[in-house]
Write an enzyme that holds these catalytic residues in place. Sequence first.
Site, PDB file in Angstrom:
ATOM      1  N   ARG A   1      10.040   8.972  -1.740  1.00 58.29           N
ATOM      2  CA  ARG A   1       9.295  10.132  -1.237  1.00 58.29           C
ATOM      3  C   ARG A   1       9.451  10.158   0.279  1.00 58.29           C
ATOM      4  NH1 ARG A   1       3.500  10.969  -0.071  1.00 58.29           N
ATOM      5  NH2 ARG A   1       2.913  13.157  -0.413  1.00 58.29           N
TER       6      ARG A   1
ATOM      7  N   ASN B   1       1.683  17.340   1.896  1.00 56.49           N
ATOM      8  CA  ASN B   1       0.963  16.098   1.665  1.00 56.49           C
ATOM      9  C   ASN B   1      -0.542  16.292   1.854  1.00 56.49           C
ATOM     10  OD1 ASN B   1       0.896  13.018   1.480  1.00 56.49           O
ATOM     11  ND2 ASN B   1      -0.161  13.352   3.419  1.00 56.49           N
ATOM     12  N   GLU B   2      -1.303  15.977   0.816  1.00 58.39           N
ATOM     13  CA  GLU B   2      -2.765  15.876   0.888  1.00 58.39           C
ATOM     14  C   GLU B   2      -3.426  17.073   1.571  1.00 58.39           C
ATOM     15  OE1 GLU B   2      -3.565  12.061   2.701  1.00 58.39           O
ATOM     16  OE2 GLU B   2      -2.679  10.958   1.036  1.00 58.39           O
TER      17      GLU B   2
ATOM     18  N   HIS C   1      -3.354  10.470  -5.231  1.00 55.10           N
ATOM     19  CA  HIS C   1      -3.129   9.329  -4.350  1.00 55.10           C
ATOM     20  C   HIS C   1      -4.285   8.352  -4.551  1.00 55.10           C
ATOM     21  CE1 HIS C   1      -0.388  11.798  -1.428  1.00 55.10           C
ATOM     22  NE2 HIS C   1       0.056  11.776  -2.685  1.00 55.10           N
TER      23      HIS C   1
ATOM     24  N   TYR D   1      -6.293   5.208  -3.441  1.00 56.58           N
ATOM     25  CA  TYR D   1      -6.747   4.199  -2.491  1.00 56.58           C
ATOM     26  C   TYR D   1      -8.141   3.746  -2.942  1.00 56.58           C
ATOM     27  CZ  TYR D   1      -2.626   5.536   0.146  1.00 56.58           C
ATOM     28  OH  TYR D   1      -1.319   5.775   0.522  1.00 56.58           O
TER      29      TYR D   1
ATOM     30  N   GLU E   1       0.967   8.186  -4.090  1.00 54.89           N
ATOM     31  CA  GLU E   1       0.776   7.122  -3.098  1.00 54.89           C
ATOM     32  C   GLU E   1      -0.257   6.152  -3.640  1.00 54.89           C
ATOM     33  OE1 GLU E   1      -0.483   8.268   0.800  1.00 54.89           O
ATOM     34  OE2 GLU E   1       0.996   9.890   1.001  1.00 54.89           O
TER      35      GLU E   1
ATOM     36  N   TRP F   1       2.905   3.346  -1.123  1.00 57.05           N
ATOM     37  CA  TRP F   1       2.884   3.687   0.313  1.00 57.05           C
ATOM     38  C   TRP F   1       2.840   2.401   1.112  1.00 57.05           C
ATOM     39  CZ3 TRP F   1       3.295   8.193   3.046  1.00 57.05           C
ATOM     40  CH2 TRP F   1       3.113   8.083   4.424  1.00 57.05           C
TER      41      TRP F   1
END
Length: 375
Positions: A125, A199-200, A265, A267, A295, A324
């Site tokens: 990516r 992105n995001e 993503h 986290y 990610e 990531w």
Amino acid sequence: MKKIVSITLCAALLAFSGCSQNTSSDALSSDISSAVSESQSTSSDALSSDISSAASESQSTASQEESSGLSQSGNGGFKVEGTKLLDANDKEFIMRGINHAHTWYLDEDTTAIKAIAETGSNTVRIVCSDGEQWTKDTEDMLETVIDLCIDNEMIAVVEVHDATGKDDKSALDKATDYWIEMKNALIGKEQYVILNIANEWTGGWNGELWRDGYVDAIPKLREAGIKNTILVDAAGWAQYAKSIGDYGKEVFDSDPDKNTMFAVHMYGTAGKNSSVIEKNLKYATDNGLCVIVGEFGYTHTDGDVDEAYIMKYCQDNGIGYLGWSWKGNSGGVEYLDIANSWDGSVLSADWGENLVNGENGIKQTSVKCSVFTKE
């Protein structure tokens, strides 16, 4: 991640006319016989010539399609079918790979992409910029980094990072306009490149804003002639997976090509434990939508991440994941570097070793896309 890709054969009709009414019956009969004979001969020659010409044209077209890599799968590239992503050969493709901070480290592209390929990754990516926050990636720059991925037999996912966390629609509009401007870097490479528009985009947990933005953006990209599979990050720094559950179907249906997939993503919020991970991915799959983990890390500022379960769940359920990121993290999040050096000679002990060499990691589970094999 914020910083702190019929034959129609037509056959000719031959008409003939006319013998004089004053001509004798025998002469008329002879003329008709001669005309019919000549007509059949001419028609046969014309038909033979047309068939030969059509066959030659068909072979030429097939040769051109083969040389350009086009398949018979509509757009000549990836396509979404339910929860699955199929490649140009109609084979299921499950992403296993790594994010690379291209736009911030242009001089490291060749070294980094080669090293990422050596991990066994089938996808990379690519962080790009539309010029809003960082130096704008030109068409030549995009083509160069995409070709690097192809040369190293990896699929490229390209994304604009400038819209990260922004709740104003203008940021998404700018990213959309950027891809339309850069469309020549994408068109013709549908079997190698997936378009992650922004992105995001949206930091807030506002599913309706997220939906409305993408329902407007996706048709614009299609109208511009971009046929690549589209990847859309969830709302809320891509960690608000419920936005996909609530509105993902509407976003998918806005695509005239029905060739859009989604990313969460993971986290410390979306990936903190097994039950949360499973719930967040099921927001997509339970609604018949295709999803990847675009990610993830092993920890972040918002808490610990159960990276082992992310990899296990993805492997058990045929879901792609992209870690990531290779190298270059700064601003206190250097712990997210997968490699300690751009050439990958040393992987980070807490993150890189587990992602690449661990159970359900990249080396153990990655399968190269069939467009790079003889299958």
